[in-house]
Design an enzyme around this catalytic site. Sequence first.
Site, short mmCIF file in Angstrom:
data_model
loop_
_atom_site.label_atom_id
_atom_site.label_comp_id
_atom_site.label_asym_id
_atom_site.label_seq_id
_atom_site.Cartn_x
_atom_site.Cartn_y
_atom_site.Cartn_z
N SER A 1 0.69 -1.16 0.06
CA SER A 1 -0.14 0.01 -0.08
C SER A 1 0.81 1.15 0.17
O SER A 1 0.26 2.37 -0.25
CB SER A 1 -0.82 0.17 1.12
N GLU B 1 -5.32 -0.68 -8.27
CA GLU B 1 -4.45 0.38 -8.56
C GLU B 1 -3.12 -0.19 -9.25
O GLU B 1 -2.47 -1.10 -8.53
CB GLU B 1 -3.92 1.27 -7.11
N HIS C 1 -2.23 -3.00 -6.51
CA HIS C 1 -2.80 -3.05 -5.34
C HIS C 1 -4.40 -3.32 -5.36
O HIS C 1 -5.24 -2.60 -5.83
CB HIS C 1 -2.62 -1.46 -4.79
N ASN D 1 -5.35 5.13 -0.72
CA ASN D 1 -4.99 5.27 0.85
C ASN D 1 -4.41 6.58 1.27
O ASN D 1 -4.54 7.03 2.52
CB ASN D 1 -3.70 4.23 1.40
N1 CAA Z 1 -17.31 -13.46 -3.51
C1 CAA Z 1 -17.98 -12.73 -4.38
N2 CAA Z 1 -19.08 -11.88 -3.76
C2 CAA Z 1 -19.30 -11.70 -2.68
C3 CAA Z 1 -18.40 -12.59 -1.56
C4 CAA Z 1 -17.36 -13.38 -2.26
N3 CAA Z 1 -16.65 -14.12 -1.50
N4 CAA Z 1 -19.00 -12.32 -0.34
C5 CAA Z 1 -19.75 -11.39 -0.56
N5 CAA Z 1 -20.06 -10.98 -1.71
C6 CAA Z 1 -20.95 -9.91 -2.25
C7 CAA Z 1 -22.28 -10.40 -1.75
O1 CAA Z 1 -22.94 -11.35 -2.56
C8 CAA Z 1 -22.89 -8.92 -1.98
O2 CAA Z 1 -23.14 -8.85 -3.48
P1 CAA Z 1 -24.50 -8.12 -3.93
O3 CAA Z 1 -24.45 -6.54 -3.43
O4 CAA Z 1 -24.59 -8.11 -5.32
O5 CAA Z 1 -25.73 -8.74 -3.42
C9 CAA Z 1 -21.78 -8.09 -1.72
O6 CAA Z 1 -20.59 -8.77 -1.98
C10 CAA Z 1 -21.86 -7.58 -0.25
O7 CAA Z 1 -21.61 -8.64 0.32
P2 CAA Z 1 -22.43 -8.92 1.87
O8 CAA Z 1 -23.73 -8.68 1.61
O9 CAA Z 1 -21.93 -10.26 2.27
O10 CAA Z 1 -21.99 -7.90 2.93
P3 CAA Z 1 -22.21 -6.49 3.19
O11 CAA Z 1 -23.20 -5.99 2.49
O12 CAA Z 1 -22.24 -6.50 4.62
O13 CAA Z 1 -20.79 -5.80 2.83
C11 CAA Z 1 -18.43 -5.32 2.51
C12 CAA Z 1 -19.79 -5.98 3.21
C13 CAA Z 1 -18.32 -5.47 0.93
C14 CAA Z 1 -17.14 -5.46 3.06
C15 CAA Z 1 -18.94 -3.79 2.44
O14 CAA Z 1 -19.49 -3.47 3.90
C16 CAA Z 1 -18.10 -2.89 1.99
O15 CAA Z 1 -17.94 -2.66 0.75
N6 CAA Z 1 -17.30 -2.26 2.66
C17 CAA Z 1 -16.31 -1.27 2.69
C18 CAA Z 1 -14.90 -2.05 2.42
C19 CAA Z 1 -13.77 -1.07 1.93
O16 CAA Z 1 -13.82 -0.11 2.05
N7 CAA Z 1 -12.67 -1.80 1.48
C20 CAA Z 1 -11.35 -0.90 1.03
C21 CAA Z 1 -10.56 -1.06 2.43
S1 CAA Z 1 -9.08 -0.29 1.99
C22 CAA Z 1 -8.10 -1.53 1.30
O17 CAA Z 1 -8.21 -2.64 1.38
C23 CAA Z 1 -6.77 -0.84 0.91
C24 CAA Z 1 -5.56 -0.78 1.81
O18 CAA Z 1 -4.58 -0.90 1.34
C25 CAA Z 1 -5.80 -0.80 3.27
#
Ligand code: CAA
Length: 287
Positions: free
Chosen positions: A121, A154, A142, A193
Site C-alpha cells: 500500500s 491500483e 494494489h 490510501n
Molecule cells: N465473492 C463474491 N462476492 C461476494 C463474496 C465473495 N466471497 N462475499 C460477498 N460477496 C458479495 C455479496 O454477494 C454482495 O453482493 P450483492 O451486493 O450483489 O448482493 C456483496 O458482496 C456484499 O456482501 P455482503 O452482503 O455479504 O456484505 P455487506 O453488504 O455487509 O458488505 C462489504 C460487506 C463488501 C465489506 C461492505 O461493507 C463494504 O464494501 N465495505 C467497505 C470495504 C472497503 O472500503 N474496502 C477497502 C478497504 S481499503 C483497502 O483494502 C486498501 C488498503 O491498502 C488498506
Amino acid sequence: MGSIEKVGVIGGGLMGSGITEVAARAGLDVIVIEISDDAAKAAAGRIEGSLRRAESRGKIEAGEVTAVLERIRFETDLQTLADRDLVVEAASEDETIKLELFRNLGRILTKDDAILASNTSSIPIVKLGAVSGRAHHVMGVHFFNPAPVMQLVELIPSLTTSTETLDRMRGWVTADLGKKPIDATDRAGFVVNSLLVPYLLSAIRMYEAGYASAEDIDRGMVLGCGHPMGPLALSDLIGLDTIKAIGESMYDEFKEPLYSPPPLLGRMVDAGLLGKKSGQGFYGYES
Ligand code: CAA
C-alpha cells in the site's frame, strides 16, 4: 507478450488469500507461499469460507468451489515459484521483509518476461525493483479488501517499470480478473490510501479524544454519508497493524501530521488488538 497462466502469491493473509481466490476463480493455476503448514491451513480455510459465501449468494456456480480449490496449491519454499508467469507479493507491510523477498524472487523466476508485482500500500515500488535485478518487470498491483468483492485495482509502475509490463498487468487485471484499474504514481499511499488513511486516523483520534462512541462515529458516516461501513469498523476489517504501517510509511514520505498514527492505534497494535483478524479491535468478533 506471453499470457499469464501460472501465478504465485506470497502470503495467504487477508489480502493474499483474497488475491488467490480471485486468480483461481479466473481459471489460473496458483501457488501460495506461506511460512508454515499451519498458516497455509488457515489461508485455505479463509479461501474456502469465502468461496462458500460466494456460492451461497449465487456469485459462482454451484459445484464450482471444488474446481477453484483444486487450482490452488500451498507451498513453503519460494523455489516452487520458478516457472511462474507472475508473482504477486502480499506479505506483511514491512519493507525489510519485502526487500528480501524481491531479492530472492528476482533470482528464482526463470522466465525472462515473468512479472513480479507487489500488493504493497505504501512501500516504494522502485526499491523493490532495484533489489530484484529485474526492475523493468516489477510494479505495484494494489487490491482492496475484500478482494473478491471490491472492483478496484491500483496499477503502480515505478520509474523503472517497462511499458510492456504495465500493459500486461492492465490486461491481466481487466480481461482475466474482470477488475477495474486506476493508474497511480509510485508515492506512499497511491490514490486511495492517500485519501482513506487520514480519514481513518481522524476517526481514531476522534474516538481517542472521547468526542463520541465508536458506534456513533460509525453510524454517523454510514447513515449520514452513505458509506457501506463506518471508519472504525473499516479499520478493524483492514487490520489495525496494516493501517499503522501504512500511516507510518506515508508520514515518512510526506512528513504531514495527518498521516501520523495516533497513540491509541499504536497501543492497540502493541496489545495484539488488530481488528477482525485477531477477534478484537474497536469491536469484538467471534472466531
Ligand atoms: N465473492 C463474491 N462476492 C461476494 C463474496 C465473495 N466471497 N462475499 C460477498 N460477496 C458479495 C455479496 O454477494 C454482495 O453482493 P450483492 O451486493 O450483489 O448482493 C456483496 O458482496 C456484499 O456482501 P455482503 O452482503 O455479504 O456484505 P455487506 O453488504 O455487509 O458488505 C462489504 C460487506 C463488501 C465489506 C461492505 O461493507 C463494504 O464494501 N465495505 C467497505 C470495504 C472497503 O472500503 N474496502 C477497502 C478497504 S481499503 C483497502 O483494502 C486498501 C488498503 O491498502 C488498506
